[in-house]
Design a protein around this motif. Sequence first.
Motif, short mmCIF file in Angstrom:
data_model
loop_
_atom_site.label_atom_id
_atom_site.label_comp_id
_atom_site.label_asym_id
_atom_site.label_seq_id
_atom_site.Cartn_x
_atom_site.Cartn_y
_atom_site.Cartn_z
N HIS A 101 0.79 -1.03 0.01
CA HIS A 101 -0.11 -0.14 -0.12
C HIS A 101 0.84 1.19 0.00
O HIS A 101 1.98 1.17 0.58
CB HIS A 101 -0.86 0.13 1.28
N VAL A 103 0.27 5.77 0.39
CA VAL A 103 -0.43 6.72 0.46
C VAL A 103 0.33 8.06 0.19
O VAL A 103 1.42 8.18 0.90
CB VAL A 103 -1.27 6.80 1.70
N SER A 116 -4.04 7.32 -3.22
CA SER A 116 -3.69 6.03 -2.82
C SER A 116 -4.11 5.08 -4.03
O SER A 116 -4.37 5.55 -5.17
CB SER A 116 -4.47 5.67 -1.68
N THR A 148 -4.31 2.98 3.92
CA THR A 148 -5.09 3.04 2.73
C THR A 148 -5.49 4.50 2.08
O THR A 148 -6.08 4.08 0.92
CB THR A 148 -6.65 2.17 3.00
N GLY A 149 -5.55 5.47 2.93
CA GLY A 149 -6.04 6.92 2.29
C GLY A 149 -7.27 6.78 2.46
O GLY A 149 -7.75 8.12 2.12
#
Length: 222
Positions: A101, A103, A116, A148-149
């Motif tokens: 992941h 961001v 993201s 994750t944003g």
Amino acid sequence: MVSFFGRVALIVLLACGPAQAAVPDDGELVFDIIRNGDPIGTHRFRFERAGERVDVAIDIQIKVKVLLLTVYDYQHSNRETWENGQLVRLLTQTDDNGDPHRVDGQLTPAGFKVVSEANQHVMAEPVIPTSYWRTDTVNARQMLNTQTGELMNVTITPGSETRIKARGQEIEARHYVISGDLDLEIWYDADDVLVGLRFAGSDGSVIEYSLRPPSQTTARGG
């Protein structure tokens, strides 16, 4: 709602005072992450302050083992820049057991832009990330998920003054409960420094943060 490991990832710390009030004197906080009494990792904050600017380096390392075999490996890196109590830059990278992941957030004239792998959006101020170290966390109605944003809706309920173990001793701390898209408890000391965190895993395990004394911040491999 959020799985056990997903909740761990979200751990991934101003009515209560200015930004610098929440920065420890030695510029560092190191928490041991404890699951059902057993250590599974560390969560480290490093602060650099220059006037009204605060740069924060946040790193989480978790390994869960069963019979000496690593069954879960989590690495999270978060870099935040705050100026005059406002988040102006955020960059995080996460390896969630092989699932990456990223961001990227930055303050723009239109607001705080977040990009993201899942989405892109602009947030209005104030932006409160799920790093928890700032005491304005307790005023949040929405929080920015630093892995994750995503935006998360939360309700913060203040508890009473209580005594907890932190830095190897019993101290007085303010207790808050976060509910909604998050479900956890946090504690701040009299200097508005984050000193404790606890939540329940979806498997019923209890996850707690134990704040090391300053003399032990480089000990135990964390």
